[in-house]
Scaffold this motif. Structure first.
Motif, PDB file in Angstrom:
ATOM      1  N   SER A 177      -0.715   5.456  -1.644  1.00  0.00           N
ATOM      2  CA  SER A 177       0.290   6.028  -2.538  1.00  0.00           C
ATOM      3  C   SER A 177       0.517   5.002  -3.640  1.00  0.00           C
ATOM      4  O   SER A 177       0.909   3.881  -3.367  1.00  0.00           O
ATOM      5  CB  SER A 177       1.556   6.250  -1.719  1.00  0.00           C
ATOM      6  OG  SER A 177       2.410   7.118  -2.380  1.00  0.00           O
ATOM      7  N   LEU A 200      10.636   7.406   1.060  1.00  0.00           N
ATOM      8  CA  LEU A 200      10.733   5.947   1.169  1.00  0.00           C
ATOM      9  C   LEU A 200      12.116   5.438   0.793  1.00  0.00           C
ATOM     10  O   LEU A 200      12.349   4.241   0.728  1.00  0.00           O
ATOM     11  CB  LEU A 200       9.669   5.293   0.267  1.00  0.00           C
ATOM     12  CG  LEU A 200       8.215   5.643   0.628  1.00  0.00           C
ATOM     13  CD1 LEU A 200       7.257   5.173  -0.468  1.00  0.00           C
ATOM     14  CD2 LEU A 200       7.821   5.030   1.969  1.00  0.00           C
ATOM     15  N   LEU A 231       4.034   1.622  -6.455  1.00  0.00           N
ATOM     16  CA  LEU A 231       3.927   1.100  -5.087  1.00  0.00           C
ATOM     17  C   LEU A 231       2.716   0.180  -4.933  1.00  0.00           C
ATOM     18  O   LEU A 231       2.750  -0.777  -4.162  1.00  0.00           O
ATOM     19  CB  LEU A 231       3.829   2.261  -4.084  1.00  0.00           C
ATOM     20  CG  LEU A 231       5.066   3.166  -3.989  1.00  0.00           C
ATOM     21  CD1 LEU A 231       4.761   4.426  -3.181  1.00  0.00           C
ATOM     22  CD2 LEU A 231       6.251   2.416  -3.375  1.00  0.00           C
ATOM     23  N   THR A 254       9.179   0.125  -2.230  1.00  0.00           N
ATOM     24  CA  THR A 254       8.007  -0.733  -2.033  1.00  0.00           C
ATOM     25  C   THR A 254       8.044  -1.358  -0.639  1.00  0.00           C
ATOM     26  O   THR A 254       7.042  -1.375   0.085  1.00  0.00           O
ATOM     27  CB  THR A 254       7.974  -1.853  -3.114  1.00  0.00           C
ATOM     28  OG1 THR A 254       8.092  -1.234  -4.378  1.00  0.00           O
ATOM     29  CG2 THR A 254       6.708  -2.653  -3.055  1.00  0.00           C
ATOM     30  N   TYR A 267       7.300   1.285   1.971  1.00  0.00           N
ATOM     31  CA  TYR A 267       5.890   1.671   1.946  1.00  0.00           C
ATOM     32  C   TYR A 267       5.042   0.616   2.686  1.00  0.00           C
ATOM     33  O   TYR A 267       4.206   0.946   3.526  1.00  0.00           O
ATOM     34  CB  TYR A 267       5.443   1.823   0.490  1.00  0.00           C
ATOM     35  CG  TYR A 267       3.977   2.084   0.292  1.00  0.00           C
ATOM     36  CD1 TYR A 267       3.371   3.233   0.803  1.00  0.00           C
ATOM     37  CD2 TYR A 267       3.177   1.184  -0.416  1.00  0.00           C
ATOM     38  CE1 TYR A 267       2.015   3.474   0.613  1.00  0.00           C
ATOM     39  CE2 TYR A 267       1.824   1.422  -0.607  1.00  0.00           C
ATOM     40  CZ  TYR A 267       1.247   2.561  -0.098  1.00  0.00           C
ATOM     41  OH  TYR A 267      -0.097   2.794  -0.294  1.00  0.00           O
ATOM     42  N   GLY A 322       1.864  10.445  -4.493  1.00  0.00           N
ATOM     43  CA  GLY A 322       2.040   9.142  -5.117  1.00  0.00           C
ATOM     44  C   GLY A 322       0.950   8.783  -6.105  1.00  0.00           C
ATOM     45  O   GLY A 322       0.854   7.634  -6.534  1.00  0.00           O
ATOM     46  N   ALA A 346       5.657   8.844   0.908  1.00  0.00           N
ATOM     47  CA  ALA A 346       4.380   8.418   1.471  1.00  0.00           C
ATOM     48  C   ALA A 346       3.895   9.526   2.400  1.00  0.00           C
ATOM     49  O   ALA A 346       4.683  10.328   2.918  1.00  0.00           O
ATOM     50  CB  ALA A 346       4.542   7.115   2.233  1.00  0.00           C
ATOM     51  N   GLN A 349       2.839   0.999   6.151  1.00  0.00           N
ATOM     52  CA  GLN A 349       1.419   0.621   6.264  1.00  0.00           C
ATOM     53  C   GLN A 349       1.213  -0.330   7.434  1.00  0.00           C
ATOM     54  O   GLN A 349       0.288  -0.164   8.223  1.00  0.00           O
ATOM     55  CB  GLN A 349       0.960  -0.082   4.976  1.00  0.00           C
ATOM     56  CG  GLN A 349       0.705   0.864   3.835  1.00  0.00           C
ATOM     57  CD  GLN A 349       0.261   0.105   2.600  1.00  0.00           C
ATOM     58  OE1 GLN A 349       0.852  -0.922   2.253  1.00  0.00           O
ATOM     59  NE2 GLN A 349      -0.761   0.600   1.939  1.00  0.00           N
TER      60      GLN A 349
END
Ligand SMILES: Cc1ncc(COP(=O)(O)O)c(C=O)c1O
Length: 390
Positions: A320, A369, A207, A299, A302, A174, A326, A306
């Motif tokens: 990323s 993703l 991202l 997005t 991702y 990424g 990811a 996280q």
């Protein structure tokens, strides 16, 4: 009987076999390796491909680089991203893979070298070797963000190096190549007459906010012969339509010489269909609704990854900046391959082990993703629960 361009071993790997067996047994899979947007539950307008039936396509009027209208439509795409590129410097191809093949034919004799990033897109070994070029890796290093090991690039350059390949943002890390990195790379390449090939197929997908605007873009360069690659496959989620492109940049004389030679190559194959050229402008415009959906989903996924991983101290999501993937760093309690097979067989979730992408060490898992967010979240939860401390 067969050429040595092909791999010596054609048997599927252990994970591919396990996945096949799982599917044959009718067991459902949460597939976090899905990289085909047409299978990921996006709303494609049913008439999106109607422009392919335009009657203008009934007439065959080939041009090695494609019709000027279609090339102008691609040049406008660069305009959308703030880059001025002349349509005369756009070369249409049937896909990004095809673009690589044209460029290796343009630049490399048998045995010449192409520097390729590591970790990166696994197809580079095939793409180079099928055109008789030798891939030589240079590293991307991670220290909270990914950077190019430019000293490593310099060490890897030899008199036989014909091109340095960059992927921005890279699959799967990424990472965008920054403006400063690109400047330093150009300073290494230009005096050695080494070209830069920049795969920017994921350039529309940011991202981490601000990353795309910090990226270096080769299409604007005048100091080194450069080729930017893009295509409908990622920019509007239409891999089946088969349209890619190359934007050629660099010193005017070199660009002219490269285009003259590319014309011979493209004229030999004339690989891009007339209907897709006629439809290109419409597909690029109408496909924006698919791009927007993909951008929103990658997005969201991702950020979900996280936040889910932040509750599991043993696992880290690597930063990323863009793209569709990811990377999750996990404890090396077993080999990546054993882990990926176990996740499939026990938890019915498919992930890619890092070694597929040539990570220098274990253990990393690469997830796409693209899957619908509920399925993505379920798959991620199954992966993470293996590493939760009781
Ligand atoms: C970095 C990169 N380049 C190119 C491609 C393929 O693009 P195309 O479908 O246009 O050949 C992919 C597909 O995943 C990719 O990850």
């Amino acid at each position: 009987m067969f050429s040595s361009r092909l791999p010596a071993h054609l048997a599927p790997n252990r994970l591919a076999k396990a996945l096949e067996a799982h599917r044959t047994a009718g067991r459902p899979v949460l597939d976090l390796t899905e990289s085909n947007p047409t299978r990921a539950g996006f709303d494609y307008p049913p008439d999106l491909l109607a422009p392919l039936a335009d009657p203008r396509a009934l007439r065959y009027d080939p041009h090695p680089f494609g019709s000027l209208d279609a090339r102008t439509a691609v040049a406008k795409e660069y305009g959308r991203r703030g880059l001025a590129v002349a349509p005369q410097r756009i070369v249409l191809t049937a896909s990004t893979s095809d673009a690589y093949s044209m460029l290796f034919k343009l630049l490399a004799d048998a045995g010449d070298e192409v520097l390729v990033p590591r970790p990166s897109y696994p197809l580079f070994d095939h793409l180079t070797q099928l055109d008789l070029a030798s891939p030589r890796p240079y590293d991307l290093d991670y220290h909270g963000a990914w950077t190019l090991d430019l000293a490593g690039v310099e060490r890897a350059l030899t008199p036989r190096t014909r091109a340095v390949l960059i992927v921005s943002p890279n699959n799967p890390t990424g990472s965008f190549v920054s403006r400063a990195e690109l400047d330093r790379l150009a300073a290494l390449c230009a005096p050695r007459e080494v070209a830069i090939i920049a795969d920017e197929v994921f350039a529309d997908y940011e991202l981490e906010e601000g990353s795309a605007s910090r990226a270096g873009r080769v299409a604007a360069r005048r100091d080194v012969l450069s080729f930017a690659l893009g295509g409908l496959s990622k920019s509007v989620g239409l891999p089946q339509v088969k349209l890619g492109w190359i934007a050629v940049a660099g010193p005017d004389g070199l660009v002219a010489s490269a285009l003259e030679r590319l014309e011979v190559i493209c004229d030999t194959y004339l690989a891009v269909s007339t209907p897709v050229q006629v439809a290109a402008a419409d597909l690029l415009a109408r496909g924006a609704t698919v791009r927007d959906q993909i951008a929103a989903r990658v997005t969201r996924n991702y950020h979900h990854l996280q936040s889910a991983a932040s509750a599991v101290p043993a696992c880290t999501v690597l930063r990323s900046d863009g793209g569709w993937y990811a990377v999750l760093q996990v404890p090396s309690l077993e080999s990546e391959e054993d882990l990926a097979v176990a996740l499939l067989q026990t938890d019915s979730v498919a992930v890619h082990p890092g070694y597929f992408f040539d990570f220098p060490r274990e253990s990393f898992l690469v997830v796409s993703l693209l899957p619908p967010t509920d399925a993505f979240a379920d798959g991620v939860a199954r992966v993470l629960r293996r590493f939760r401390t009781p």
